[in-house]
Motif scaffolding. Structure first.
Motif, PDB file in Angstrom:
ATOM      1  N   TRP A   1       0.697  -0.956  -0.313  1.00 57.00           N
ATOM      2  CA  TRP A   1       0.280  -0.251  -0.247  1.00 57.00           C
ATOM      3  C   TRP A   1       0.936   1.157  -0.125  1.00 57.00           C
ATOM      4  O   TRP A   1       0.325   2.112  -0.895  1.00 57.00           O
ATOM      5  N   SER A   2       1.690   1.872   0.971  1.00 56.84           N
ATOM      6  CA  SER A   2       2.361   2.348   0.985  1.00 56.84           C
ATOM      7  C   SER A   2       3.438   2.841  -0.280  1.00 56.84           C
ATOM      8  O   SER A   2       4.028   3.606  -0.745  1.00 56.84           O
TER       9      SER A   2
ATOM     10  N   ARG B   1      -4.118   5.617  -4.990  1.00 55.84           N
ATOM     11  CA  ARG B   1      -4.320   5.185  -3.878  1.00 55.84           C
ATOM     12  C   ARG B   1      -5.576   6.268  -3.850  1.00 55.84           C
ATOM     13  O   ARG B   1      -6.468   6.131  -3.412  1.00 55.84           O
TER      14      ARG B   1
ATOM     15  N   THR C   1      -4.253  12.505  -2.147  1.00 56.04           N
ATOM     16  CA  THR C   1      -3.250  11.720  -1.935  1.00 56.04           C
ATOM     17  C   THR C   1      -2.370  12.242  -2.389  1.00 56.04           C
ATOM     18  O   THR C   1      -1.005  11.777  -2.082  1.00 56.04           O
TER      19      THR C   1
ATOM     20  N   GLY D   1      -0.376   7.020   2.869  1.00 58.74           N
ATOM     21  CA  GLY D   1       0.116   5.631   1.888  1.00 58.74           C
ATOM     22  C   GLY D   1       0.035   4.659   4.007  1.00 58.74           C
ATOM     23  O   GLY D   1       1.121   3.598   3.968  1.00 58.74           O
TER      24      GLY D   1
ATOM     25  N   THR E   1      -1.486   1.792   7.030  1.00 54.28           N
ATOM     26  CA  THR E   1      -2.387   1.300   7.250  1.00 54.28           C
ATOM     27  C   THR E   1      -2.671   0.734   8.573  1.00 54.28           C
ATOM     28  O   THR E   1      -2.458   1.974   9.110  1.00 54.28           O
TER      29      THR E   1
ATOM     30  N   VAL F   1      -9.926  -1.833  -2.191  1.00 56.47           N
ATOM     31  CA  VAL F   1      -8.632  -1.267  -0.688  1.00 56.47           C
ATOM     32  C   VAL F   1      -8.348  -3.004  -0.625  1.00 56.47           C
ATOM     33  O   VAL F   1      -8.658  -3.986  -0.321  1.00 56.47           O
TER      34      VAL F   1
ATOM     35  N   VAL G   1      -5.391  -3.198   4.718  1.00 54.64           N
ATOM     36  CA  VAL G   1      -4.562  -1.585   4.423  1.00 54.64           C
ATOM     37  C   VAL G   1      -5.948  -1.202   5.774  1.00 54.64           C
ATOM     38  O   VAL G   1      -5.362  -0.255   6.387  1.00 54.64           O
TER      39      VAL G   1
END
Length: 313
Positions: A73-74, A81, A132, A185, A187, A212, A216
């Motif tokens: 995710w990051s 995102r 984002t 970014g 979680t 998603v 996350v």
């Protein structure tokens, strides 16, 4: 005829199917490890549903899922995102009627007021989706230094963030504390309002059917203090948002969080009834929650030796 008519034309009484609410951890819907549930009632004390009562083991499992999801995710682009958050808003729009019913029952609102709250929650997702790929422009920059160097500061996500959701604002407040965490970014492991958990658990269903990635966002329900204590002391939790804690609990959690130098977002001053839900969730949220769980990385890079004419690349 009050009873519905069966296929063959005869009257038939039908029993409704009650919804089973479950936790949302790692992109799946487990029951609490302990098997415990508790009754959720509306503002008039009428039974609405049974919600899972999370244990310390559930909290630890949620942290494992959040850490596993953090790298992907990051590492995603900020633009991606933003697309994912916008997709969540789309899914919420499609299930608006369900959330209106749940918010109305949870917060004791009329249908029209609950609809306005749900609309605001959807708009809040869109608002954060737009941030984002822009937060880096206001939280980072090029720094003037003496010498032939570029000096650049860029924001990076903190990591796994434990979030104590507001106790009174079951959806708008919930969205307002989750969206900025994942938009940047991070979680999240979220402890939903103990008194009004149903919109949060339904939000987990929305997240699961959107883009998603699992892990996350992880949503737990139960006794806030019981779940928050292991999260505040957990060595793999990097930050904690104490919005849903009262003054006494917030103090205890902040002390526990200091053990591994967690970032702590303190709650607003408490109300007369001892709650910390004094924040106006309908107001413009600003960027303070976006920057609350960011780290600043500064990089130095040589620009090259100055030439005879004083020029460099």
């Amino acid at each position: 005829m009050s009873d519905r008519e069966s296929i063959n034309g005869s009257a038939e009484r039908r029993l409704g199917v009650f919804k089973t609410y479950k936790l949302y951890v790692g992109g799946k819907f487990p029951r609490s490890e302990s098997g415990r549930v508790y009754e959720v009632t509306d503002s008039k004390g009428q039974w609405l549903a049974n919600a899972p009562k999370s244990s310390r083991k559930d909290a630890r499992d949620a942290v494992v899922a959040a850490r596993k999801a953090f790298g992907g995710w990051s590492g995603a682009t900020a633009y991606n995102r933003g697309q994912v958050l916008y997709r969540v808003a789309e899914m919420l729009e499609g299930r608006k009627e369900q959330f209106v019913r749940e918010v109305a029952a949870s917060e004791g609102l009329s249908k029209s007021k609950a609809a306005a709250v749900v609309d605001a929650a959807i708009d809040r997702w869109v608002w954060y989706a737009g941030w984002t790929d822009k937060i880096g422009q206001i939280a980072g920059g090029a720094n003037p230094v003496a010498g032939p160097f570029f000096n650049l500061s860029t924001p990076e996500p903190t990591g796994v963030v434990a979030v104590l959701a507001p106790r009174k604002s079951s959806l708008l407040g919930l969205v307002s504390v989750i969206a900025p965490v994942i938009a940047t970014g991070n979680t999240a492991v979220v402890i939903a309002s103990a008194d009004a958990p149903l919109p949060a658990l339904s939000l987990g269903e929305v997240l699961a059917t959107s883009d998603v990635p699992g892990g996350v966002v992880n949503i737990l329900t139960g006794v806030t203090a019981e779940i928050a204590a292991p999260l505040a002391a957990h060595q793999d939790v990097n930050a904690i948002d104490l919005t849903g804690a009262d003054a006494e609990l917030a103090k205890e959690l902040e002390i526990a969080a200091a053990d591994n130098l967690k970032r702590v977002l303190r709650p607003q001053p408490v109300d007369a009834d001892g709650s910390s839900d004094s924040e106006d969730w309908s107001a413009s949220p600003g960027t303070h929650r976006l920057t609350a769980f960011l780290e600043t990385k500064t990089v130095w890079h040589p620009t090259g030796a100055l030439g005879a004419a004083g020029s460099s690349y």
